[in-house]
Every structure is written in C-alpha cells, then in structure tokens.
Scaffold this active site. Structure first.
Site, PDB file in Angstrom:
ATOM      1  CE  LYS A 265      -3.064   2.613   3.089  1.00 41.45           C
ATOM      2  NZ  LYS A 265      -3.704   2.639   4.421  1.00 41.45           N
ATOM      3  CG  ASP A 270      -5.364   8.413   4.419  1.00 42.75           C
ATOM      4  OD1 ASP A 270      -6.198   8.985   3.686  1.00 42.75           O
ATOM      5  OD2 ASP A 270      -5.652   7.505   5.221  1.00 42.75           O
ATOM      6  CE  LYS A 277      -6.177   9.159   7.805  1.00 43.40           C
ATOM      7  NZ  LYS A 277      -6.673   8.045   8.635  1.00 43.40           N
ATOM      8  CG  ASP A 288      -1.864   5.392   5.068  1.00 44.83           C
ATOM      9  OD1 ASP A 288      -1.743   4.339   5.717  1.00 44.83           O
ATOM     10  OD2 ASP A 288      -2.942   5.748   4.545  1.00 44.83           O
ATOM     11  CG  ASP A 347      -9.552   7.730   6.826  1.00 45.37           C
ATOM     12  OD1 ASP A 347      -8.508   7.789   6.143  1.00 45.37           O
ATOM     13  OD2 ASP A 347      -9.549   7.752   8.075  1.00 45.37           O
ATOM     14  CD  GLU A 349      -6.708   5.499   2.480  1.00 43.56           C
ATOM     15  OE1 GLU A 349      -5.590   5.096   2.847  1.00 43.56           O
ATOM     16  OE2 GLU A 349      -7.610   5.776   3.279  1.00 43.56           O
ATOM     17  NE  ARG A 351     -10.579  -1.013   3.876  1.00 43.06           N
ATOM     18  CZ  ARG A 351     -11.092  -1.172   5.091  1.00 43.06           C
ATOM     19  NH1 ARG A 351     -12.255  -1.764   5.244  1.00 43.06           N
ATOM     20  NH2 ARG A 351     -10.428  -0.743   6.156  1.00 43.06           N
TER      21      ARG A 351
END
Length: 497
Positions: A265, A270, A277, A288, A347, A349, A351
């Site tokens: 990933k 993010d 967030k 991230d 959020d 995201e 996956r």
C-alpha cells in the site's frame, strides 16, 4: 554515515580497539569474554559489580575507561539479565542498547564479543546477523538534506567488528543486504509527503532497477491505468494534483518458475479524503505508504542477497486528498476485477488501491504466492499494539511460513481469523461489496474485503499499521516488515517451495 560490519577472532584482552564490548548476567555472572577482560584488567569488572555500579540488568550499559592490562581504550559492559531466561528477543535488545551506547562515545570503531553469547535454538550465523541488524537499526539517523546533522569534531561510530569462533560470514552477508533494504524503506517512509509522492516512489524504483542486473521496472501512469480499468485505485487519487502511479519491479534471480509477489500500500499521504481525518497527528499519515516502503525494502534485500528466486514487487502509489473531484461516500466504483464497491468511507482507501493492485498482480504474473503489506487499519493497532503485525490468510501453510519467518527474524506477526462469517459485515444494497464493515473487527473485515479479490490465489495480508512507525513528533519509520519478508524469501530459496 552507514555502519560497516566485519568479523574477527582476536582475544578480547589483546584486541586493539577504541572499545571492546562484553556482557555480564545478573548476579555477577561473567561471559567468557568478560571473564578474560576482567582477569587482564586486574578484576576491574568484578570491582564494579561488587560496588553496585554494574547490575547486569538486561540492556544496562557501563563504560570502563582506560582499564589497566588491556590494549582496548575502553570496555563497554552490557547487562544480559537473568541467564536462565535468556532468549532471542533479549539478545536483540542487548545489541540495540549496546549500539546506542557505542554511538554516544567519541569513537569510530568497536569490537563486540556479545555475539559469542549462547542463545537457545540459534547458531552463530543467526547471532551475527541479528547483532548487525540491531546495531544498524539503533544507529540509524534521518539523513534528509533539509535537516543536516551538526558537524562534530569528535569521531563517530562507523565500524563494528563482531567476534565469532565459528564461520558466520553468511549471517553477516545477509545482515548487510537486509540492513540496506531496511534503510531504503526507512528513508522512503521518513521523507515528507511534499517530497515522497507517487512520482518520487516511481523514480526511486526506476533508479534501483537501472543500477542492478536482473531487475526491471515498469511504471504505469493514470492514463494507462484508466485504459486498463483500475477504477477503484483511480477513484482514490482523483482529488490530488499528484497523479497515481503503479510501480512494478521484477527481479529474475531464479529459473523459469513463476515468481513470488509482494504488493504494498503506497498512500503517500492520507487526509482521509472527504471523510477527513482529525487534524492532530495527521502529519503521521506520511507513513501511510509504509507497506510500499516495506515491500520495496524487502525487494532491495532480496536483490542484494542475490537470492535464487523470481520476485515481483507491485506498488500502487496514490495520494488521498479532498477536492472538488474527490470520490465521495455513496459512490459506487468498478474495480479492475469487475467487482463493484460501495464507498461508505473515503478514509478506508488503502483497500481500494490494493484490490486493483492484487487483481493486476494475479492476472499478469500468476505468482506462486502473493503477500501484501499495508498500514491498513487503526483497529489492528488496538488489537495488537506496536509489537506484532496482523497476519491474515486462508492458507494455513503460508501462515505457518510467515509466522516462522517473523519469529526467526524477530519481526513478529500474529494471525487473525479470516473466516467467511465476517463477510456479512461487508454486504451492500447498492454494489457487490461495501468498503467498510462497521466498527467491530475492523482489521479482519478489511482483510475479508481483500480476500474477495484474491480468490484462487495463495495469498496473505500483513496489516502493519501498528509496526511500520514509532508514534510521536520524533517518531521514525521502523522498516518493518522488511526482515520478515526477507527471511521468508530466504526460506523459500532454501526449500525450493
């Protein structure tokens, strides 16, 4: 400065070095090297033990300056704790603390005899490799040019020699390669997000491929991804000026067999997107892309070790930002696999980019096994804290391989269930699947989501949200799970499976 390592066999009382490192257990029990140093130094270590200055507590350090009878200028005495309960984890700890203590001294080199300490169920190769990796980790410094290190007139630690009565050169070679992979991952993850964006990751992968034989790199841009049908991945990146990239590295170190595959990933920052967030701590979301950094670091380690395997490393690199063109809660996306996804939270995201990358990897390479690594869920941090990565797979043999590799490398994982019972939480009235499954079992339902895109594949998922970086204003990337993945590849190269 990158720490350099070597092996040696000189006697501790005669070795010519700025500092010799020996160990002492609690209750005043000396290791063989410490006993020899103590005798040559006219009982200097025993005197410190009797006075209470040296306790032997695990990880404690004491320095004896210019002890008589020795060629070494200093002796660093490291506490080993209780002898009967000594294990691999404590062995790693003492080397971390020893390296930190050495780095504080005005010396450029040292010779450590801690590698001669017996560790149950581990040989000299493991001891040397673990010691070198611990020392490299402990002495790592963030080297970006916008925070230059203060120049010092004092010498800085640059070389550590490890004493070994046995041939442990394989362990040292592995340590050098894995350490390079860990540093690659840590440097990439520690960079600020205005530097480390999708294009930067692509550039670093391309540069690495250009410098190494048997390695090639392909970078797909957003135009190519759209043509191919990466609808889920592209939706996440729509709100950012930094366009998505899919980075594909290939290493052909084996014969004609199918490759192993890593997928990481790569959310370079993010914000949460429209599901924004909270502000406090958001700066940590530069980490991230820790999964991308980890699989790239493991790829580097495999190449440096010249493992006789074929390996593919696929990184979806995307930035998740709020914008007038951002994807929204309520949107329905069509993934590369054709599975439709209802977005309930922007959020969640990671996956969404991984599902397309996993589909692409399976279709393009038909790999022998796929392992993805992702800073995927806060729920995994709640469940396992900062010590173990979450492991999910439907393949018991693959789980056993990864858990064993993690234990051996002291980069441990813990298996969580991936039962179909949890799939009901992902049901959607508007698409094939929803991108979140509610507050319960969040790490597991994230794994269940990915499982829908890996049917027929020998696949495992590592949630490294708790292990990829240390929290806090000065927290750094850890480089995990480079060591775990590198050990898994070493095991595969050895077994041929």
């Amino acid at each position: 400065m990158t720490l350099q390592f070597s092996l040696g066999s000189a006697a501790p009382e005669t070795v010519d070095t700025p500092c010799v490192v020996v160990g002492v257990y609690e209750n005043g029990v000396l290791t063989s090297a410490a006993a020899r140093v103590n005798t040559a130094a006219q009982g200097a270590i025993k005197q410190q033990i009797e006075s209470g200055d040296i306790s032997g507590k695990a990880g404690s350090t004491n320095v004896l300056f210019a002890p008589p009878g020795l060629t070494a200028k200093r002796v660093l005495v490291v506490g080993l704790g209780v002898q009967k309960s000594f294990d691999g984890a404590r062995y790693q700890k003492i080397h971390l603390e020893a390296a930190r203590a050495l780095a504080r001294l005005p010396i450029d080199s040292a010779v450590s005899y801690l590698t001669e300490v017996e560790v149950p169920q581990h040989d000299a190769t493991w001891r040397v490799r673990t010691a070198a990796l611990a020392a490299d980790h402990a002495t790592y410094r963030y080297t970006a040019t916008f925070k230059p290190r203060e120049k010092s007139s004092q010498p800085e630690l640059g070389t550590v020699q490890f004493a070994s009565g046995e041939d442990a050169s394989i362990g040292l070679d592995q340590a050098k390669a894995i350490a390079e992979g860990v540093r690659f991952a840590r440097e990439l993850a520690n960079l600020p997000p205005n530097i480390c964006n999708p294009a930067y990751i692509a550039d670093q992968a391309t540069l690495f491929a250009e410098r190494h034989e048997k390695v090639s790199c392909q970078v797909l841009d957003h135009v190519e991804l759209e043509k191919l049908g990466f609808g889920s991945l592209l939706a996440v990146g729509r709100g950012s000026a930094n366009k998505p990239k899919l980075v594909v590295l290939e290493y052909k170190g084996g014969n004609e067999e199918k490759p192993y595959a890593f997928v990481g990933k790569g959310i370079t920052f993010d914000t949460g997107g429209i599901s924004l967030k909270p502000g406090p701590g958001m700066e940590e979301m530069k980490f991230d892309m820790g999964g991308a950094a980890g699989v790239l670091g493991a790829f580097v380690a495999a190449v440096k070790m010249q493992l006789p395997v074929n390996l593919v490393c696929v990184v979806p690199a995307v930035e998740n930002m709020p914008d007038g063109d951002s994807y929204r809660p309520g949107d329905v996306l069509t993934s590369l696999s054709g599975i439709t996804i209802e977005v309930l939270n922007t959020d969640a995201e990671g996956r969404l980019i991984l599902c397309d990358a996993l589909t692409y990897t399976a279709q393009t390479f038909q790999p022998r096994a796929i392992i993805d690594a992702a800073t995927l869920t806060g729920a995994c941090v709640i469940a396992l804290g900062k010590h173990a990565s979450g492991l999910m797979t439907k393949h018991d043999d693959l789980a056993d391989e990864l858990l064993a590799a993690g234990e051996h490398a002291l980069d441990r994982a813990w298996r969580l269930p991936l039962w179909d019972d949890y799939q009901v939480q992902l049901e959607s009235g508007f698409a094939d699947v929803a991108n979140i499954g509610g507050k319960n079992a969040g790490a597991i339902t994230a794994g269940c989501f990915l499982a829908r895109f890996t049917e027929g594949q020998r696949w495992a998922h590592l949630d490294i949200a708790g292990t990829a970086w240390d929290e806090g204003r000065k927290g750094l990337a850890t480089g995990r799970p480079v060591s775990l993945l590198a050990q898994w590849l070493i095991d595969r190269a050895g077994s041929g499976s």
